[in-house]
Design a protein around this motif. Structure first.
Motif, PDB file in Angstrom:
ATOM      1  N   LEU A 229       0.863  -1.178   0.000  1.00 49.67           N
ATOM      2  CA  LEU A 229       0.000   0.000   0.000  1.00 49.67           C
ATOM      3  C   LEU A 229       0.894   1.220   0.000  1.00 49.67           C
ATOM      4  O   LEU A 229       1.824   1.316   0.807  1.00 49.67           O
ATOM      5  CB  LEU A 229      -0.887  -0.010   1.258  1.00 49.67           C
ATOM      6  N   VAL A 230       0.650   2.158  -0.923  1.00 49.96           N
ATOM      7  CA  VAL A 230       1.439   3.397  -0.981  1.00 49.96           C
ATOM      8  C   VAL A 230       0.489   4.585  -0.930  1.00 49.96           C
ATOM      9  O   VAL A 230      -0.508   4.630  -1.657  1.00 49.96           O
ATOM     10  CB  VAL A 230       2.308   3.455  -2.255  1.00 49.96           C
ATOM     11  N   VAL A 231       0.816   5.549  -0.074  1.00 52.49           N
ATOM     12  CA  VAL A 231      -0.056   6.709   0.134  1.00 52.49           C
ATOM     13  C   VAL A 231       0.769   7.986   0.046  1.00 52.49           C
ATOM     14  O   VAL A 231       1.837   8.093   0.666  1.00 52.49           O
ATOM     15  CB  VAL A 231      -0.760   6.648   1.503  1.00 52.49           C
ATOM     16  N   PHE A 232       0.254   8.959  -0.707  1.00 51.32           N
ATOM     17  CA  PHE A 232       0.878  10.272  -0.853  1.00 51.32           C
ATOM     18  C   PHE A 232       0.170  11.306   0.024  1.00 51.32           C
ATOM     19  O   PHE A 232      -0.978  11.102   0.428  1.00 51.32           O
ATOM     20  CB  PHE A 232       0.815  10.720  -2.316  1.00 51.32           C
TER      21      PHE A 232
ATOM     22  N   THR B 153      -2.870   1.994  -4.149  1.00 49.61           N
ATOM     23  CA  THR B 153      -2.301   3.345  -4.148  1.00 49.61           C
ATOM     24  C   THR B 153      -3.376   4.367  -3.795  1.00 49.61           C
ATOM     25  O   THR B 153      -4.464   4.344  -4.368  1.00 49.61           O
ATOM     26  CB  THR B 153      -1.721   3.680  -5.535  1.00 49.61           C
ATOM     27  N   VAL B 154      -3.047   5.244  -2.851  1.00 49.51           N
ATOM     28  CA  VAL B 154      -3.955   6.336  -2.486  1.00 49.51           C
ATOM     29  C   VAL B 154      -3.318   7.634  -2.965  1.00 49.51           C
ATOM     30  O   VAL B 154      -2.232   8.017  -2.505  1.00 49.51           O
ATOM     31  CB  VAL B 154      -4.243   6.362  -0.976  1.00 49.51           C
ATOM     32  N   LEU B 155      -4.011   8.278  -3.894  1.00 48.34           N
ATOM     33  CA  LEU B 155      -3.434   9.375  -4.671  1.00 48.34           C
ATOM     34  C   LEU B 155      -4.245  10.656  -4.475  1.00 48.34           C
ATOM     35  O   LEU B 155      -5.248  10.886  -5.150  1.00 48.34           O
ATOM     36  CB  LEU B 155      -3.441   8.973  -6.147  1.00 48.34           C
ATOM     37  N   PRO B 156      -3.841  11.521  -3.553  1.00 46.45           N
ATOM     38  CA  PRO B 156      -4.530  12.801  -3.389  1.00 46.45           C
ATOM     39  C   PRO B 156      -4.272  13.731  -4.582  1.00 46.45           C
ATOM     40  O   PRO B 156      -3.138  13.865  -5.035  1.00 46.45           O
ATOM     41  CB  PRO B 156      -3.924  13.380  -2.106  1.00 46.45           C
ATOM     42  N   LEU B 157      -5.336  14.359  -5.068  1.00 50.28           N
ATOM     43  CA  LEU B 157      -5.260  15.329  -6.157  1.00 50.28           C
ATOM     44  C   LEU B 157      -6.342  16.383  -5.955  1.00 50.28           C
ATOM     45  O   LEU B 157      -7.421  16.062  -5.453  1.00 50.28           O
ATOM     46  CB  LEU B 157      -5.504  14.646  -7.515  1.00 50.28           C
ATOM     47  N   PRO B 158      -6.095  17.634  -6.358  1.00 48.62           N
ATOM     48  CA  PRO B 158      -7.202  18.587  -6.386  1.00 48.62           C
ATOM     49  C   PRO B 158      -8.213  18.125  -7.428  1.00 48.62           C
ATOM     50  O   PRO B 158      -7.841  17.548  -8.450  1.00 48.62           O
ATOM     51  CB  PRO B 158      -6.526  19.899  -6.792  1.00 48.62           C
ATOM     52  N   GLN B 159      -9.488  18.354  -7.163  1.00 47.82           N
ATOM     53  CA  GLN B 159     -10.538  17.876  -8.065  1.00 47.82           C
ATOM     54  C   GLN B 159     -11.495  19.009  -8.418  1.00 47.82           C
ATOM     55  O   GLN B 159     -11.724  19.919  -7.619  1.00 47.82           O
ATOM     56  CB  GLN B 159     -11.335  16.735  -7.415  1.00 47.82           C
TER      57      GLN B 159
ATOM     58  N   ASP C  29     -17.070  23.630  -9.011  1.00 50.10           N
ATOM     59  CA  ASP C  29     -16.527  23.573  -7.658  1.00 50.10           C
ATOM     60  C   ASP C  29     -15.181  22.852  -7.608  1.00 50.10           C
ATOM     61  O   ASP C  29     -14.984  21.818  -8.249  1.00 50.10           O
ATOM     62  CB  ASP C  29     -17.504  22.842  -6.725  1.00 50.10           C
ATOM     63  N   LEU C  30     -14.274  23.402  -6.817  1.00 51.19           N
ATOM     64  CA  LEU C  30     -12.976  22.800  -6.569  1.00 51.19           C
ATOM     65  C   LEU C  30     -12.990  22.065  -5.227  1.00 51.19           C
ATOM     66  O   LEU C  30     -13.563  22.562  -4.249  1.00 51.19           O
ATOM     67  CB  LEU C  30     -11.892  23.869  -6.525  1.00 51.19           C
ATOM     68  N   TYR C  31     -12.350  20.909  -5.175  1.00 52.95           N
ATOM     69  CA  TYR C  31     -12.274  20.125  -3.952  1.00 52.95           C
ATOM     70  C   TYR C  31     -10.833  19.693  -3.706  1.00 52.95           C
ATOM     71  O   TYR C  31     -10.045  19.529  -4.645  1.00 52.95           O
ATOM     72  CB  TYR C  31     -13.122  18.848  -4.061  1.00 52.95           C
ATOM     73  N   ILE C  32     -10.511  19.479  -2.436  1.00 53.28           N
ATOM     74  CA  ILE C  32      -9.294  18.762  -2.075  1.00 53.28           C
ATOM     75  C   ILE C  32      -9.697  17.293  -2.005  1.00 53.28           C
ATOM     76  O   ILE C  32     -10.491  16.899  -1.152  1.00 53.28           O
ATOM     77  CB  ILE C  32      -8.743  19.237  -0.721  1.00 53.28           C
ATOM     78  N   GLY C  33      -9.177  16.487  -2.913  1.00 53.22           N
ATOM     79  CA  GLY C  33      -9.674  15.120  -3.011  1.00 53.22           C
ATOM     80  C   GLY C  33      -8.573  14.085  -3.068  1.00 53.22           C
ATOM     81  O   GLY C  33      -7.379  14.384  -2.955  1.00 53.22           O
ATOM     82  N   LEU C  34      -9.006  12.844  -3.221  1.00 59.49           N
ATOM     83  CA  LEU C  34      -8.077  11.732  -3.416  1.00 59.49           C
ATOM     84  C   LEU C  34      -8.783  10.614  -4.172  1.00 59.49           C
ATOM     85  O   LEU C  34     -10.010  10.552  -4.229  1.00 59.49           O
ATOM     86  CB  LEU C  34      -7.510  11.222  -2.087  1.00 59.49           C
ATOM     87  N   TYR C  35      -7.976   9.725  -4.737  1.00 54.77           N
ATOM     88  CA  TYR C  35      -8.457   8.533  -5.430  1.00 54.77           C
ATOM     89  C   TYR C  35      -7.811   7.311  -4.796  1.00 54.77           C
ATOM     90  O   TYR C  35      -6.635   7.350  -4.420  1.00 54.77           O
ATOM     91  CB  TYR C  35      -8.103   8.581  -6.920  1.00 54.77           C
ATOM     92  N   VAL C  36      -8.589   6.241  -4.699  1.00 54.44           N
ATOM     93  CA  VAL C  36      -8.057   4.960  -4.233  1.00 54.44           C
ATOM     94  C   VAL C  36      -7.971   4.026  -5.436  1.00 54.44           C
ATOM     95  O   VAL C  36      -8.979   3.743  -6.097  1.00 54.44           O
ATOM     96  CB  VAL C  36      -8.951   4.337  -3.146  1.00 54.44           C
ATOM     97  N   ILE C  37      -6.756   3.560  -5.723  1.00 56.24           N
ATOM     98  CA  ILE C  37      -6.499   2.698  -6.869  1.00 56.24           C
ATOM     99  C   ILE C  37      -6.158   1.295  -6.361  1.00 56.24           C
ATOM    100  O   ILE C  37      -5.246   1.130  -5.548  1.00 56.24           O
ATOM    101  CB  ILE C  37      -5.337   3.244  -7.722  1.00 56.24           C
ATOM    102  N   GLU C  38      -6.902   0.305  -6.826  1.00 60.96           N
ATOM    103  CA  GLU C  38      -6.661  -1.084  -6.424  1.00 60.96           C
ATOM    104  C   GLU C  38      -5.387  -1.602  -7.089  1.00 60.96           C
ATOM    105  O   GLU C  38      -4.866  -1.012  -8.038  1.00 60.96           O
ATOM    106  CB  GLU C  38      -7.878  -1.938  -6.792  1.00 60.96           C
ATOM    107  N   SER C  39      -4.886  -2.727  -6.588  1.00 57.09           N
ATOM    108  CA  SER C  39      -3.632  -3.287  -7.084  1.00 57.09           C
ATOM    109  C   SER C  39      -3.724  -3.814  -8.511  1.00 57.09           C
ATOM    110  O   SER C  39      -2.697  -4.151  -9.113  1.00 57.09           O
ATOM    111  CB  SER C  39      -3.161  -4.412  -6.159  1.00 57.09           C
ATOM    112  N   ASP C  40      -4.937  -3.866  -9.063  1.00 59.18           N
ATOM    113  CA  ASP C  40      -5.082  -4.243 -10.471  1.00 59.18           C
ATOM    114  C   ASP C  40      -5.265  -3.026 -11.378  1.00 59.18           C
ATOM    115  O   ASP C  40      -5.542  -3.157 -12.566  1.00 59.18           O
ATOM    116  CB  ASP C  40      -6.256  -5.214 -10.656  1.00 59.18           C
ATOM    117  N   GLY C  41      -5.098  -1.829 -10.805  1.00 58.95           N
ATOM    118  CA  GLY C  41      -5.163  -0.605 -11.590  1.00 58.95           C
ATOM    119  C   GLY C  41      -6.526   0.063 -11.641  1.00 58.95           C
ATOM    120  O   GLY C  41      -6.646   1.170 -12.187  1.00 58.95           O
TER     121      GLY C  41
END
Length: 260
Positions: free
Chosen positions: A36-39, A79-85, A90-102
């Motif tokens: 698991l990798v988190v930014f 992988t947990v990948l925070p990105l502005p959305q 509307d703008l958000y401070i967000g993140l995406y959760v990506i499974e090990s299969d992409g």
């Protein structure tokens, strides 16, 4: 399971450079065995920016997601990948959760905004749902969200085993970081991982906290670091046998999801 926390210095507005550097650190975490990798929060663009800077960063999201989906699949790494959305206007401070299969499993938008963030971003929905992944059932919060006890308690009551907290936590507030992350872990008998930035006023000290509230691993307060820590998921059940907070919690007292 091994968790990799990416404590990085985000160069303001330099999205391409930050992403390239982030990929190097991601690969380092994988080489060290991370499943698991988190930014940290807003790591691709930096924190102290203006609206047009965040909008420019959002335009790069699709390319960044594609890169990390490919990396997640190639390395079999959640992988947990925070990105502005941006959603509509509307703008958000967000993140995406990506499974090990992409696959992108879910996204989350920060629900409590701190200070100046309210000038640029919109609050996400105060609805907290853990997510079943190949490394366990995880809950995601972002920075200021963890300063309120209710979101993590809701996640724990719904079965979360790990709560991930990507952050840009400031140096003057580090005392709260050192208190609140262990407190949430102990209160809810879950693993809590705080992933912080450095430089630009952020105080580092990314950490992994056990369900007993014990700090298992912690990064420095001023240097970039790939912090990899092995965690024993069976510890949750052992701790809950000793400390039955959730079992004895009166669910009639549980806060409404809106937290009003």
């Amino acid at each position: 399971m091994k968790a990799g926390l990416i404590q990085i210095h985000s160069i303001p507005t330099e999205v391409e450079k930050n992403v390239e550097h982030g990929i190097e650190m991601f690969k380092d975490a994988v080489e060290k065995g991370a499943d698991l990798v988190v930014f940290p929060e807003l790591w691709t663009c930096g924190y102290y920016l203006e609206t047009f800077d965040f909008l420019a960063a959002v335009k790069e999201n699709d390319k960044i997601l594609e890169k990390f989906q490919a990396l997640a699949k190639e390395t079999h790494t959640v992988t947990v990948l925070p990105l502005p959305q941006k959603k509509g206007e509307d703008l958000y401070i967000g993140l995406y959760v990506i499974e090990s299969d992409g696959r992108i499993l879910a996204e989350y938008q920060k629900s409590f905004l701190w200070g100046r963030e309210q000038n640029y971003f919109v609050h996400g929905k105060r609805a907290y749902e853990p997510l079943e992944t190949s490394v366990g059932k995880i809950g995601t919060l972002i920075c200021y969200d963890i300063e309120f006890p209710e979101p993590s308690r809701i996640l724990a009551l719904k079965g979360a085993e790990i709560i991930l907290v990507p952050s840009v936590w400031s140096i003057p507030a580090m005392n709260r970081w050192h208190i609140q992350l262990p407190a949430r872990a102990l209160d809810d008998t879950v693993f809590v991982m705080g992933i912080n930035n450095i430089e630009e006023g952020a105080g580092g000290c990314s950490k992994v906290v056990s369900p007993m509230g014990e700090v298992l691993a912690q990064a420095s307060d001023s240097s970039e670091e790939v912090l990899v820590c092995e965690i024993d998921m069976d510890e949750i059940a052992r701790v809950r046998e000793k400390i039955p907070y959730l079992k004895e919690y009166d669910k009639n007292l549980a806060p409404a999801p809106e937290l009003r």
